[in-house]
Enzyme design. Structure first.
Site, PDB file in Angstrom:
ATOM      1  N   GLU A  61      52.236  65.673   5.461  1.00 12.47           N
ATOM      2  CA  GLU A  61      53.261  65.294   6.444  1.00 12.47           C
ATOM      3  C   GLU A  61      53.989  66.554   6.900  1.00 12.47           C
ATOM      4  O   GLU A  61      54.537  67.311   6.084  1.00 12.47           O
ATOM      5  CB  GLU A  61      54.257  64.272   5.887  1.00 12.47           C
ATOM      6  CG  GLU A  61      55.283  63.884   6.966  1.00 12.47           C
ATOM      7  CD  GLU A  61      56.100  62.640   6.673  1.00 12.47           C
ATOM      8  OE1 GLU A  61      55.708  61.828   5.815  1.00 12.47           O
ATOM      9  OE2 GLU A  61      57.156  62.474   7.326  1.00 12.47           O
ATOM     10  N   GLU A  86      58.392  71.287   5.438  1.00  8.91           N
ATOM     11  CA  GLU A  86      59.697  71.124   6.084  1.00  8.91           C
ATOM     12  C   GLU A  86      60.549  72.370   5.796  1.00  8.91           C
ATOM     13  O   GLU A  86      60.868  72.652   4.640  1.00  8.91           O
ATOM     14  CB  GLU A  86      60.384  69.850   5.546  1.00  8.91           C
ATOM     15  CG  GLU A  86      61.803  69.620   6.027  1.00  8.91           C
ATOM     16  CD  GLU A  86      61.943  69.581   7.543  1.00  8.91           C
ATOM     17  OE1 GLU A  86      61.408  68.664   8.172  1.00  8.91           O
ATOM     18  OE2 GLU A  86      62.576  70.503   8.114  1.00  8.91           O
ATOM     19  N   ASP A 113      57.866  76.965   7.920  1.00  4.02           N
ATOM     20  CA  ASP A 113      57.214  76.546   9.160  1.00  4.02           C
ATOM     21  C   ASP A 113      55.753  76.173   8.876  1.00  4.02           C
ATOM     22  O   ASP A 113      54.973  77.021   8.400  1.00  4.02           O
ATOM     23  CB  ASP A 113      57.300  77.743  10.121  1.00  4.02           C
ATOM     24  CG  ASP A 113      56.789  77.434  11.503  1.00  4.02           C
ATOM     25  OD1 ASP A 113      55.921  76.560  11.642  1.00  4.02           O
ATOM     26  OD2 ASP A 113      57.251  78.095  12.454  1.00  4.02           O
ATOM     27  N   ASP A 135      60.176  67.407  16.887  1.00  7.26           N
ATOM     28  CA  ASP A 135      61.131  67.753  17.956  1.00  7.26           C
ATOM     29  C   ASP A 135      60.429  67.692  19.325  1.00  7.26           C
ATOM     30  O   ASP A 135      59.427  68.384  19.526  1.00  7.26           O
ATOM     31  CB  ASP A 135      61.691  69.153  17.717  1.00  7.26           C
ATOM     32  CG  ASP A 135      62.428  69.222  16.387  1.00  7.26           C
ATOM     33  OD1 ASP A 135      63.408  68.477  16.209  1.00  7.26           O
ATOM     34  OD2 ASP A 135      61.999  69.992  15.510  1.00  7.26           O
ATOM     35  N   ARG A 210      64.102  58.357   9.364  1.00  3.14           N
ATOM     36  CA  ARG A 210      65.517  58.439   9.745  1.00  3.14           C
ATOM     37  C   ARG A 210      65.679  58.511  11.269  1.00  3.14           C
ATOM     38  O   ARG A 210      66.483  57.784  11.845  1.00  3.14           O
ATOM     39  CB  ARG A 210      66.058  59.741   9.154  1.00  3.14           C
ATOM     40  CG  ARG A 210      67.346  59.677   8.472  1.00  3.14           C
ATOM     41  CD  ARG A 210      67.469  61.031   7.772  1.00  3.14           C
ATOM     42  NE  ARG A 210      68.788  61.598   7.961  1.00  3.14           N
ATOM     43  CZ  ARG A 210      69.845  61.213   7.263  1.00  3.14           C
ATOM     44  NH1 ARG A 210      69.745  60.253   6.376  1.00  3.14           N
ATOM     45  NH2 ARG A 210      71.013  61.804   7.471  1.00  3.14           N
ATOM     46  N   GLU A 212      63.530  57.673  13.523  1.00  4.44           N
ATOM     47  CA  GLU A 212      63.026  56.446  14.130  1.00  4.44           C
ATOM     48  C   GLU A 212      64.096  55.350  14.070  1.00  4.44           C
ATOM     49  O   GLU A 212      64.337  54.658  15.063  1.00  4.44           O
ATOM     50  CB  GLU A 212      61.771  56.017  13.356  1.00  4.44           C
ATOM     51  CG  GLU A 212      61.136  54.748  13.849  1.00  4.44           C
ATOM     52  CD  GLU A 212      59.887  54.417  13.031  1.00  4.44           C
ATOM     53  OE1 GLU A 212      59.485  55.205  12.157  1.00  4.44           O
ATOM     54  OE2 GLU A 212      59.304  53.360  13.291  1.00  4.44           O
TER      55      GLU A 212
END
Ligand code: SAM
Length: 230
Positions: A61, A86, A113, A135, A210, A212
């Site tokens: 993910e 993340e 990244d 984003d 979150r 969403e």
């Protein structure tokens, strides 16, 4: 190419790495847990070796935010090894709280990244890839910052196993169109939707993230695209 060369050759990261100061408990959790869950600089040849228990597949993910979706997937698929990427430390700290509370043993973390990490993964190693509410960078002059682009799709095509799924979701219609057109233009991927419900409804095994939940509360339509690596 070593990690430094890769970092230097990558586009700049435009998101946030830090938010408000971490509460003491979260800071302690980061110090205690992150070093052992962070991926090693040199990945082992056999990625299954990253996990304490045997795994049947590896799912990734990218941009997991606070990690609720990742934690849910890891809890409901204990036989799968997960990698979450993340760079936002406050999000990583939240995921670590879930890892702790739910006693999850099948998550490893890349806290930077993801574009630096993708080239390090072996070919055909990933069985499912999630990019959820990435984003959208809606301004035209910022479109090149979108995570979906020809370089990342090259990497997705390389690291995904034949038959692997790439799951994308967004509430930004421009970004959805961009992604649909960029991915379907490539022979390596096939959009799996057979009817409107397949893109209007969240996959049955997923929970809302979150972002969403916020979008849905604001009355926005979310779109869920699933592509198959052919
Ligand atoms: C809009 S938020 C969505 C977070 C989460 N997926 C959700 O739906 O709640 C986008 C997330 O992607 C992360 N992100 C942005 N660029 C990234 C990159 N290059 N590699 C990994 N994560 C990235 C951000 O730090 C942020 O947490």
């Amino acid at each position: 190419m070593n990690g430094k060369d890769i970092a230097a050759s990558q586009p700049r990261f435009h998101g946030r790495r830090k938010g408000h100061r971490l509460r003491q408990g979260r800071q302690q959790l980061v110090e205690a847990k992150l070093p052992s869950l962070r991926l090693p600089e040199n990945l082992p040849d056999d990625l299954a070796g990253l996990y304490k228990a045997p795994i049947s597949d590896l799912w990734l993910e990218i941009g997991f935010g606070a990690g609720e979706h990742l934690a849910h997937q890891a809890e409901t698929h204990p036989d799968i090894g997960f990698i979450g990427a993340e760079p936002y430390i406050n999000g990583v700290a939240r995921l670590l709280s879930s890892v702790d509370a739910q006693d999850l043993a099948n998550i490893r973390i890349f806290d930077d990244d993801a574009r630096h990490f993708l080239p390090l993964l072996p070919g055909a190693s990933i069985g499912r890839l999630f990019l959820l509410f990435s984003d959208p960078w809606p301004k035209t002059r910022h479109h090149k910052r979108r995570f979906v682009n020809s370089e990342t799709l090259d990497q997705f095509a390389r690291i995904m196993k034949p038959g692997a799924e790439f799951r994308f979701a967004s509430d930004d219609v421009g970004f959805v169109r961009w992604t649909l057109s960029a991915v379907t233009a490539r022979k390596e991927f096939q959009w799996t939707a057979a009817g409107p419900d397949d893109w209007r409804k969240r996959p049955a095994d997923a929970i809302p993230t979150r972002y969403e939940s916020k979008a849905l509360d604001d009355g926005k339509q979310c779109v869920y695209l699933t592509f198959k690596r052919v």
